[in-house]
Design an enzyme around this catalytic site. Structure first.
Site, PDB file in Angstrom:
ATOM      1  N   LYS A  95      49.413  40.557  34.306  1.00  7.23           N
ATOM      2  CA  LYS A  95      47.957  40.505  34.471  1.00  7.23           C
ATOM      3  C   LYS A  95      47.528  40.901  35.893  1.00  7.23           C
ATOM      4  O   LYS A  95      46.569  41.630  36.067  1.00  7.23           O
ATOM      5  CB  LYS A  95      47.423  39.079  34.174  1.00  7.23           C
ATOM      6  CG  LYS A  95      47.732  38.588  32.765  1.00  7.23           C
ATOM      7  CD  LYS A  95      47.059  37.256  32.471  1.00  7.23           C
ATOM      8  CE  LYS A  95      47.509  36.092  33.326  1.00  7.23           C
ATOM      9  NZ  LYS A  95      48.916  35.686  33.134  1.00  7.23           N
ATOM     10  N   ARG A 100      41.970  29.070  30.893  1.00  8.09           N
ATOM     11  CA  ARG A 100      43.287  28.679  30.390  1.00  8.09           C
ATOM     12  C   ARG A 100      43.204  27.534  29.395  1.00  8.09           C
ATOM     13  O   ARG A 100      44.237  27.132  28.850  1.00  8.09           O
ATOM     14  CB  ARG A 100      44.152  28.235  31.566  1.00  8.09           C
ATOM     15  CG  ARG A 100      45.132  29.308  32.073  1.00  8.09           C
ATOM     16  CD  ARG A 100      45.845  28.715  33.271  1.00  8.09           C
ATOM     17  NE  ARG A 100      47.119  29.263  33.580  1.00  8.09           N
ATOM     18  CZ  ARG A 100      47.336  30.166  34.546  1.00  8.09           C
ATOM     19  NH1 ARG A 100      46.351  30.692  35.217  1.00  8.09           N
ATOM     20  NH2 ARG A 100      48.565  30.540  34.816  1.00  8.09           N
ATOM     21  N   ARG A 105      60.920  38.092  39.763  1.00  5.32           N
ATOM     22  CA  ARG A 105      59.819  38.052  40.737  1.00  5.32           C
ATOM     23  C   ARG A 105      60.064  36.970  41.781  1.00  5.32           C
ATOM     24  O   ARG A 105      59.727  37.123  42.950  1.00  5.32           O
ATOM     25  CB  ARG A 105      58.496  37.794  39.982  1.00  5.32           C
ATOM     26  CG  ARG A 105      57.272  37.841  40.875  1.00  5.32           C
ATOM     27  CD  ARG A 105      55.990  37.782  40.078  1.00  5.32           C
ATOM     28  NE  ARG A 105      55.606  36.423  39.722  1.00  5.32           N
ATOM     29  CZ  ARG A 105      54.542  36.097  38.990  1.00  5.32           C
ATOM     30  NH1 ARG A 105      53.764  37.053  38.511  1.00  5.32           N
ATOM     31  NH2 ARG A 105      54.257  34.848  38.723  1.00  5.32           N
ATOM     32  N   ARG A 149      57.284  32.115  45.546  1.00  4.76           N
ATOM     33  CA  ARG A 149      56.564  31.074  44.803  1.00  4.76           C
ATOM     34  C   ARG A 149      57.535  30.047  44.238  1.00  4.76           C
ATOM     35  O   ARG A 149      58.469  30.402  43.515  1.00  4.76           O
ATOM     36  CB  ARG A 149      55.767  31.720  43.655  1.00  4.76           C
ATOM     37  CG  ARG A 149      54.499  32.387  44.125  1.00  4.76           C
ATOM     38  CD  ARG A 149      53.776  33.079  42.993  1.00  4.76           C
ATOM     39  NE  ARG A 149      53.450  32.228  41.849  1.00  4.76           N
ATOM     40  CZ  ARG A 149      52.673  32.590  40.855  1.00  4.76           C
ATOM     41  NH1 ARG A 149      52.124  33.797  40.867  1.00  4.76           N
ATOM     42  NH2 ARG A 149      52.438  31.772  39.854  1.00  4.76           N
ATOM     43  N   ARG A 176      55.789  26.366  32.445  1.00  2.95           N
ATOM     44  CA  ARG A 176      54.573  27.194  32.520  1.00  2.95           C
ATOM     45  C   ARG A 176      54.346  27.925  31.200  1.00  2.95           C
ATOM     46  O   ARG A 176      53.211  28.022  30.718  1.00  2.95           O
ATOM     47  CB  ARG A 176      54.690  28.211  33.665  1.00  2.95           C
ATOM     48  CG  ARG A 176      54.603  27.543  35.024  1.00  2.95           C
ATOM     49  CD  ARG A 176      55.072  28.472  36.126  1.00  2.95           C
ATOM     50  NE  ARG A 176      54.241  29.641  36.281  1.00  2.95           N
ATOM     51  CZ  ARG A 176      54.632  30.751  36.917  1.00  2.95           C
ATOM     52  NH1 ARG A 176      55.844  30.855  37.417  1.00  2.95           N
ATOM     53  NH2 ARG A 176      53.799  31.759  37.038  1.00  2.95           N
TER      54      ARG A 176
HETATM   55  P1  AMP Z   1      48.947  32.051  38.006  1.00  4.26           P
HETATM   56  O1  AMP Z   1      49.001  32.706  39.346  1.00  4.26           O
HETATM   57  O2  AMP Z   1      47.779  32.490  37.195  1.00  4.26           O
HETATM   58  O3  AMP Z   1      50.258  32.138  37.261  1.00  4.26           O
HETATM   59  O4  AMP Z   1      48.694  30.480  38.271  1.00  4.26           O
HETATM   60  C1  AMP Z   1      49.624  29.700  38.998  1.00  4.26           C
HETATM   61  C2  AMP Z   1      49.331  28.236  38.776  1.00  4.26           C
HETATM   62  O5  AMP Z   1      48.009  27.930  39.252  1.00  4.26           O
HETATM   63  C3  AMP Z   1      49.341  27.767  37.328  1.00  4.26           C
HETATM   64  O6  AMP Z   1      50.649  27.468  36.871  1.00  4.26           O
HETATM   65  C4  AMP Z   1      48.452  26.535  37.416  1.00  4.26           C
HETATM   66  O7  AMP Z   1      49.144  25.444  37.994  1.00  4.26           O
HETATM   67  C5  AMP Z   1      47.389  26.972  38.405  1.00  4.26           C
HETATM   68  N1  AMP Z   1      46.239  27.632  37.738  1.00  4.26           N
HETATM   69  C6  AMP Z   1      45.832  28.916  37.900  1.00  4.26           C
HETATM   70  N2  AMP Z   1      44.763  29.167  37.138  1.00  4.26           N
HETATM   71  C7  AMP Z   1      44.481  28.017  36.473  1.00  4.26           C
HETATM   72  C8  AMP Z   1      43.501  27.653  35.512  1.00  4.26           C
HETATM   73  N3  AMP Z   1      42.574  28.532  35.069  1.00  4.26           N
HETATM   74  N4  AMP Z   1      43.520  26.384  35.034  1.00  4.26           N
HETATM   75  C9  AMP Z   1      44.432  25.494  35.464  1.00  4.26           C
HETATM   76  N5  AMP Z   1      45.400  25.762  36.350  1.00  4.26           N
HETATM   77  C10 AMP Z   1      45.427  27.031  36.864  1.00  4.26           C
END
Ligand code: AMP
Length: 190
Positions: A14, A89, A128, A134, A146
């Protein structure tokens, strides 16, 4: 406005695809994951609150991410549109987003859902993790958590947008260029 939910599990591509689409269509990229990591880097209260949740691979509470998105939308009323990446989400987030956009006299145009199977996702995220730094990419059990959070809480949003006749599913395996071409065709055919 052109408002796209770029949807898919962690590791679906994404972020990479968002970068290509914001340039081509002059959209604003809204990644809640990037915003939260920015808050952690700043050492803000919000970042401190979110860090341990994110490091475990759990979802941050809905009200926290909804407030973040609301303030950004309100500061960008002149935008041509937005790409929502990693948001919504949960169903509560999707309903709030619909309400926030309706208040601004706009709506989600389409959900583009990148489909990638769980084993391929795990492989990509571990790869990654070697360079992303991360914590949530570094460990297979956190990655599995996740993906599990995605499958239980997030994947049902496909049906949410399908009911609104906005879901378009795209095969998320192939080269970056091939996937980008498929996304652009889906957008241009709207
Ligand atoms: P991402 O970079 O989108 O993979 O997000 C990394 C982490 O941020 C996720 O595993 C969640 O802990 C948190 N996070 C990001 N976006 C959201 C969201 N819309 N709702 C809840 N947690 C989020």
């Amino acid at each position: 406005m052109l408002n796209i939910v770029l949807f898919g599990p962690p590791g679906a591509g994404k972020g990479t695809q968002s970068q290509l689409l914001i340039d081509k269509y002059s959209l604003i990229h809204l990644s809640t994951g990037d915003i939260l990591r920015g808050e952690i880097a700043k050492g803000s209260d919000l970042g401190l609150q979110a860090k341990s949740i994110m490091d475990r691979g759990d979802l941050v509470p809905d009200d926290v991410v909804i407030k973040m998105i609301q303030s950004i939308l309100e500061y960008n009323l002149e935008a041509k549109g937005f790409i929502f990446d990693g948001f919504p989400r949960t169903t509560a987030q999707a309903e709030s987003l619909d309400n926030m956009l309706a208040d601004l006299n706009t709506a989600i145009t389409t959900m583009l859902s990148l489909d990638v199977d769980d084993d391929e996702l795990t492989k990509r995220l571990l790869e990654r993790g070697k360079s992303s730094g991360r914590a949530d990419d570094a460990n297979e059990s956190i990655i599995r958590n996740r993906i599990n959070e995605y499958n239980t809480k997030t994947a049902p949003l496909k049906e949410y947008y399908n009911k609104q006749h906005k879901l378009q599913s795209i095969e998320g395996v192939g080269s970056i260029e091939e996937i980008n071409t498929k996304l652009c065709v889906a957008i241009d055919n709207l």
